[in-house]
Design a protein around this motif. Structure first.
Motif, PDB file in Angstrom:
ATOM      1  N   ASP A  97     -17.846   6.620  -2.668  1.00  8.57           N
ATOM      2  CA  ASP A  97     -17.677   5.984  -3.644  1.00  8.57           C
ATOM      3  C   ASP A  97     -16.118   6.298  -4.255  1.00  8.57           C
ATOM      4  OD1 ASP A  97     -20.120   4.787  -3.969  1.00  8.57           O
ATOM      5  OD2 ASP A  97     -20.693   6.060  -5.736  1.00  8.57           O
ATOM      6  N   MET A  98     -15.802   7.834  -4.275  1.00 11.81           N
ATOM      7  CA  MET A  98     -14.630   8.359  -4.537  1.00 11.81           C
ATOM      8  C   MET A  98     -13.625   7.517  -4.059  1.00 11.81           C
ATOM      9  SD  MET A  98     -13.090  12.019  -4.317  1.00 11.81           S
ATOM     10  CE  MET A  98     -12.517  11.715  -2.629  1.00 11.81           C
ATOM     11  N   VAL A  99     -13.495   7.539  -2.691  1.00 10.32           N
ATOM     12  CA  VAL A  99     -12.525   6.709  -1.874  1.00 10.32           C
ATOM     13  C   VAL A  99     -12.595   5.190  -2.103  1.00 10.32           C
ATOM     14  CG1 VAL A  99     -11.538   6.248   0.338  1.00 10.32           C
ATOM     15  CG2 VAL A  99     -12.298   8.831  -0.293  1.00 10.32           C
ATOM     16  N   THR A 100     -13.687   4.577  -2.011  1.00  9.69           N
ATOM     17  CA  THR A 100     -13.586   3.121  -1.954  1.00  9.69           C
ATOM     18  C   THR A 100     -13.554   2.547  -3.420  1.00  9.69           C
ATOM     19  OG1 THR A 100     -16.175   3.340  -2.118  1.00  9.69           O
ATOM     20  CG2 THR A 100     -15.082   2.747   0.160  1.00  9.69           C
ATOM     21  N   LYS A 101     -14.128   3.256  -4.203  1.00  6.02           N
ATOM     22  CA  LYS A 101     -14.204   2.483  -5.853  1.00  6.02           C
ATOM     23  C   LYS A 101     -13.297   3.246  -6.691  1.00  6.02           C
ATOM     24  CE  LYS A 101     -18.879   1.394  -5.044  1.00  6.02           C
ATOM     25  NZ  LYS A 101     -20.395   1.670  -5.440  1.00  6.02           N
ATOM     26  N   GLU A 102     -12.979   4.379  -6.482  1.00  7.91           N
ATOM     27  CA  GLU A 102     -12.610   5.428  -7.879  1.00  7.91           C
ATOM     28  C   GLU A 102     -11.043   5.687  -7.648  1.00  7.91           C
ATOM     29  OE1 GLU A 102     -15.468   8.321  -7.811  1.00  7.91           O
ATOM     30  OE2 GLU A 102     -17.147   7.093  -8.468  1.00  7.91           O
ATOM     31  N   THR A 103     -10.429   5.456  -6.760  1.00  8.55           N
ATOM     32  CA  THR A 103      -9.107   5.953  -6.632  1.00  8.55           C
ATOM     33  C   THR A 103      -8.081   4.892  -7.565  1.00  8.55           C
ATOM     34  OG1 THR A 103      -8.799   4.887  -4.507  1.00  8.55           O
ATOM     35  CG2 THR A 103      -9.081   7.226  -4.587  1.00  8.55           C
ATOM     36  N   TYR A 104      -6.815   5.845  -8.198  1.00  9.42           N
ATOM     37  CA  TYR A 104      -5.853   5.158  -9.038  1.00  9.42           C
ATOM     38  C   TYR A 104      -4.878   5.047  -7.864  1.00  9.42           C
ATOM     39  CZ  TYR A 104      -7.672   6.149 -13.539  1.00  9.42           C
ATOM     40  OH  TYR A 104      -8.400   5.986 -14.753  1.00  9.42           O
ATOM     41  N   ASP A 105      -4.799   3.529  -7.401  1.00  8.30           N
ATOM     42  CA  ASP A 105      -3.796   3.294  -6.332  1.00  8.30           C
ATOM     43  C   ASP A 105      -2.411   2.703  -6.920  1.00  8.30           C
ATOM     44  OD1 ASP A 105      -5.383   4.587  -4.405  1.00  8.30           O
ATOM     45  OD2 ASP A 105      -6.764   2.872  -4.263  1.00  8.30           O
ATOM     46  N   PHE A 106      -1.526   2.686  -6.435  1.00 12.97           N
ATOM     47  CA  PHE A 106      -0.269   1.918  -6.862  1.00 12.97           C
ATOM     48  C   PHE A 106       0.692   2.050  -5.951  1.00 12.97           C
ATOM     49  CE2 PHE A 106       2.329   5.113  -8.495  1.00 12.97           C
ATOM     50  CZ  PHE A 106       1.370   6.223  -8.923  1.00 12.97           C
ATOM     51  N   LEU A 107       1.494   0.727  -6.208  1.00 18.08           N
ATOM     52  CA  LEU A 107       3.099   0.878  -5.425  1.00 18.08           C
ATOM     53  C   LEU A 107       3.854   1.487  -6.196  1.00 18.08           C
ATOM     54  CD1 LEU A 107       2.860  -2.751  -3.690  1.00 18.08           C
ATOM     55  CD2 LEU A 107       2.502  -0.572  -2.758  1.00 18.08           C
ATOM     56  N   ASP A 108       4.681   2.351  -5.516  1.00 13.56           N
ATOM     57  CA  ASP A 108       5.856   2.872  -6.523  1.00 13.56           C
ATOM     58  C   ASP A 108       6.908   1.820  -6.452  1.00 13.56           C
ATOM     59  OD1 ASP A 108       7.370   3.148  -4.073  1.00 13.56           O
ATOM     60  OD2 ASP A 108       7.250   5.455  -4.259  1.00 13.56           O
ATOM     61  N   ARG A 109       8.119   2.044  -7.126  1.00 11.57           N
ATOM     62  CA  ARG A 109       9.243   1.171  -7.138  1.00 11.57           C
ATOM     63  C   ARG A 109       9.785   0.696  -5.910  1.00 11.57           C
ATOM     64  NH1 ARG A 109      10.409   0.108 -12.578  1.00 11.57           N
ATOM     65  NH2 ARG A 109       9.230   1.361 -13.851  1.00 11.57           N
ATOM     66  N   SER A 110       9.445   1.602  -4.759  1.00 13.39           N
ATOM     67  CA  SER A 110      10.191   1.244  -3.574  1.00 13.39           C
ATOM     68  C   SER A 110       9.000   0.718  -2.459  1.00 13.39           C
ATOM     69  CB  SER A 110      10.703   2.620  -2.838  1.00 13.39           C
ATOM     70  OG  SER A 110      11.611   2.977  -3.650  1.00 13.39           O
ATOM     71  N   ASN A 111       7.871   0.111  -3.453  1.00 14.00           N
ATOM     72  CA  ASN A 111       6.709  -0.482  -2.481  1.00 14.00           C
ATOM     73  C   ASN A 111       6.005   0.759  -1.568  1.00 14.00           C
ATOM     74  OD1 ASN A 111       6.409  -2.680  -3.446  1.00 14.00           O
ATOM     75  ND2 ASN A 111       8.002  -3.626  -2.214  1.00 14.00           N
ATOM     76  N   ARG A 112       6.039   1.903  -1.906  1.00 19.01           N
ATOM     77  CA  ARG A 112       5.257   2.901  -1.034  1.00 19.01           C
ATOM     78  C   ARG A 112       3.667   3.110  -1.692  1.00 19.01           C
ATOM     79  NH1 ARG A 112       9.774   5.787  -2.640  1.00 19.01           N
ATOM     80  NH2 ARG A 112      11.019   6.208  -1.031  1.00 19.01           N
ATOM     81  N   GLN A 113       2.963   2.941  -0.941  1.00 21.61           N
ATOM     82  CA  GLN A 113       1.496   2.956  -1.589  1.00 21.61           C
ATOM     83  C   GLN A 113       0.977   4.479  -1.958  1.00 21.61           C
ATOM     84  OE1 GLN A 113      -0.475   0.038  -1.516  1.00 21.61           O
ATOM     85  NE2 GLN A 113      -1.580   1.388  -3.034  1.00 21.61           N
ATOM     86  N   ILE A 114       0.739   4.753  -3.156  1.00 24.90           N
ATOM     87  CA  ILE A 114       0.587   6.015  -3.699  1.00 24.90           C
ATOM     88  C   ILE A 114      -0.759   6.097  -4.196  1.00 24.90           C
ATOM     89  CG2 ILE A 114       1.484   7.489  -5.750  1.00 24.90           C
ATOM     90  CD1 ILE A 114       3.792   7.240  -3.469  1.00 24.90           C
ATOM     91  N   THR A 115      -1.381   7.278  -4.200  1.00 25.63           N
ATOM     92  CA  THR A 115      -2.727   7.318  -4.990  1.00 25.63           C
ATOM     93  C   THR A 115      -2.536   8.669  -5.793  1.00 25.63           C
ATOM     94  OG1 THR A 115      -3.870   6.506  -3.057  1.00 25.63           O
ATOM     95  CG2 THR A 115      -5.222   7.904  -4.416  1.00 25.63           C
ATOM     96  N   LEU A 116      -3.068   8.491  -7.066  1.00 22.76           N
ATOM     97  CA  LEU A 116      -3.288   9.816  -7.772  1.00 22.76           C
ATOM     98  C   LEU A 116      -4.666  10.498  -7.519  1.00 22.76           C
ATOM     99  CD1 LEU A 116      -3.237   8.537 -11.412  1.00 22.76           C
ATOM    100  CD2 LEU A 116      -1.403   9.476 -10.209  1.00 22.76           C
ATOM    101  N   ARG A 117      -4.339  12.031  -6.950  1.00 22.44           N
ATOM    102  CA  ARG A 117      -5.551  12.842  -6.270  1.00 22.44           C
ATOM    103  C   ARG A 117      -6.612  12.507  -6.931  1.00 22.44           C
ATOM    104  NH1 ARG A 117      -3.075  18.936  -7.446  1.00 22.44           N
ATOM    105  NH2 ARG A 117      -3.392  18.718  -9.525  1.00 22.44           N
ATOM    106  N   PRO A 118      -7.837  12.260  -6.464  1.00 20.99           N
ATOM    107  CA  PRO A 118      -9.113  12.082  -6.835  1.00 20.99           C
ATOM    108  C   PRO A 118      -9.758  13.553  -6.448  1.00 20.99           C
ATOM    109  CG  PRO A 118      -9.257  11.071  -4.821  1.00 20.99           C
ATOM    110  CD  PRO A 118      -7.721  11.558  -5.117  1.00 20.99           C
ATOM    111  N   GLU A 119      -9.281  14.431  -5.796  1.00 20.36           N
ATOM    112  CA  GLU A 119      -9.706  15.625  -5.408  1.00 20.36           C
ATOM    113  C   GLU A 119      -8.717  16.631  -4.707  1.00 20.36           C
ATOM    114  OE1 GLU A 119     -11.550  16.501  -1.960  1.00 20.36           O
ATOM    115  OE2 GLU A 119     -10.204  15.395  -0.785  1.00 20.36           O
TER     116      GLU A 119
END
Ligand code: HAM
Length: 436
Positions: A58-80
């Motif tokens: 669940d943590m990986v599939t549903k719960e991560t805060y994912d976003f693109l930074d201003r240079s379009n890098r795929q970033i995730t706030l650490r869930p663990e």
């Protein structure tokens, strides 16, 4: 009014003491067990956490805060903490510095979960990761460290639940048995479990929805599928726990919600009804292929993490107050402008000498200033009016004994220092008397 985001909270000044106390207990225990602190970024490249399309946690599939930074890098706030520590371990080649790395971390994690007591979207974990050894004894050491923390916090009624999910070969054999068994009950499985049946049948056992259904209880048990080396690993862990007098319960259905585990998995559960489903205060396990799965060398690891909010809540329920309230050595009460200036000068002398002091900057009346001295748990209150100032005198009150004296304004610092030293010497004598 601008308010905090859902699932977050503020730690207010009165509450910070408990946090710093918990952190200092943790740091002490890590020193005792020789784990060194590591600090990794709060956000990472998403690949650190989203490694594998077959991950069903669940943590990986549903719960991560994912976003693109201003240079379009795929970033995730650490869930663990584990994956980030492993990334740092590989990137900095820590394995080349020493074949065994025992690391610990404290910090905020982020999971988009439904908030409730003990479950937040931003929360804090304390975790340890021992990288480099496949020895089952280090699994036992990690659990021992966890139980030391529980003891250090004075928590009772904490259960260690443990299981083994074996090595890859054992898990493959077990997965086959699970698919065969649960396929008969497809109509009764929840949507998530139907996906798990295809992607990772082991995780069906972790389902909160289906767990209590009749057919669940008769499902195959992984212990019956452990090969010889997996069984021997598990038995060695249990024996080591026995030797260290750590009480545990074997929980056949414990598989843990994260996909990287192998062999030992465990959870530390508190028995506090008010906690509901949030009663797991710490959890962990062995992850022998995570380092190589993240493109590092073939190095095994084992670790665990505690939810710090849950530890503090558990301490609160057990009536274990963490951290005494802040106090002041001296609070200066000035009556009049000239007195205020003189107080500032004397207070500065006291502060340079290391005493905790404060005074009123609001030109309030005597009563209000006494109240603030009280709220700050001041040991001494110095009261200075214009009359005393003319004679270079000041009134000083010991707030514990209520004794009051008039002393030279220049003597505040040595006076307070003497009293404090005499008090701590006296406390030392009493302690000695008790011991003798
Ligand atoms: P985890 O079971 O996902 O494991 O989390 C560990 C602990 O963090 C939980 O037992 C719980 O106390 C706390 N926790 C988790 N989610 C929340 C939340 N939303 N709010 C408050 N507390 C929470 C891990 O994270 C693994 N990295 C543990 C590990 C380390 N395994 C090996 N090494």
């Amino acid at each position: 009014m601008i308010t905090k985001p859902k699932g977050t909270y503020d730690v207010l000044p009165d509450e910070v003491k408990a946090w710093t106390k918990l952190e200092s207990i943790i740091r002490r225990i890590c020193q005792i067990y020789n784990y060194k602190e590591i600090r990794t970024p709060i956000f990472e490249s998403s690949r650190v956490f989203h490694r594998d399309a077959s991950d069903t946690s669940d943590m990986v599939t549903k719960e991560t805060y994912d976003f693109l930074d201003r240079s379009n890098r795929q970033i995730t706030l650490r869930p663990e903490g584990t994956a980030g520590v492993v990334r740092a371990f590989i990137e900095n080649k820590l394995y080349a510095q020493s074949p065994m790395q025992k690391l610990f971390y404290l910090g905020q994690m982020f999971r988009y979960e439904r908030p409730q007591k003990g479950r937040n979207r931003q929360f804090n974990q304390f975790g340890v990761e021992a990288l480099g050894s496949a020895d089952p004894l280090i699994d036992a050491e990690v659990i021992a460290l966890g139980t030391s923390l529980i003891k250090g916090l004075g928590l009772k009624n904490v259960k260690v639940k443990i299981n083994s999910i074996g090595d890859k070969e054992s898990r493959e054999a077990y997965k086959k048995a699970c698919v065969a068994y649960f396929s008969q009950y497809k109509d009764e499985l929840c949507g998530d479990c139907l996906t798990r049946l295809e992607k990772n049948p082991l995780r069906i056992l972790d389902c909160k929805v289906d767990r209590h259904k009749e057919f669940f209880l008769k499902a195959p048990k992984i212990k019956d599928y452990l090969n010889e080396s997996s069984l021997s690993h598990f038995e060695t862990v249990l024996k080591a726990l026995d030797e260290m007098k750590i009480v545990y319960e074997i929980e056949d259905n414990l598989v843990r919600g994260l996909d990287y585990y192998s062999h030992t998995v465990f959870e530390l559960e508190v028995d506090i009804p008010e906690f509901g489903a949030q009663n797991v205060i710490g959890a962990g396990g062995r992850y022998d292929t995570l380092v190589s799965d993240m493109e590092g060398p073939d190095i095994p690891g084992v670790g665990m993490a505690f939810g710090m909010e849950r530890l503090l809540l558990a301490a609160e329920f057990a009536n274990k107050s963490l951290g005494k309230p802040d106090y002041l050595h001296v609070y200066f009460i000035a009556l009049g402008e000239a007195a205020k200036k003189a107080c500032l000068t004397q207070m500065n002398i006291c502060r340079l000498g290391g005493l905790y002091c404060d005074m009123d900057y609001l030109s309030r009346g005597l009563k209000a200033q006494f109240k603030t001295a009280d709220q700050n748990h001041a040991m001494f209150t110095c009261i200075l009016g214009d009359n005393e100032l003319e004679e270079f005198k000041i009134n000083i009150k010991n707030n514990e004994t209520e004794e009051q004296e008039t002393i030279s304004i220049y003597d505040v610092y040595p006076y307070v220092l003497n009293k404090i030293n005499a008090k701590s010497a006296c406390a030392g004598c009493k302690e000695k008397e008790v011991k003798e």
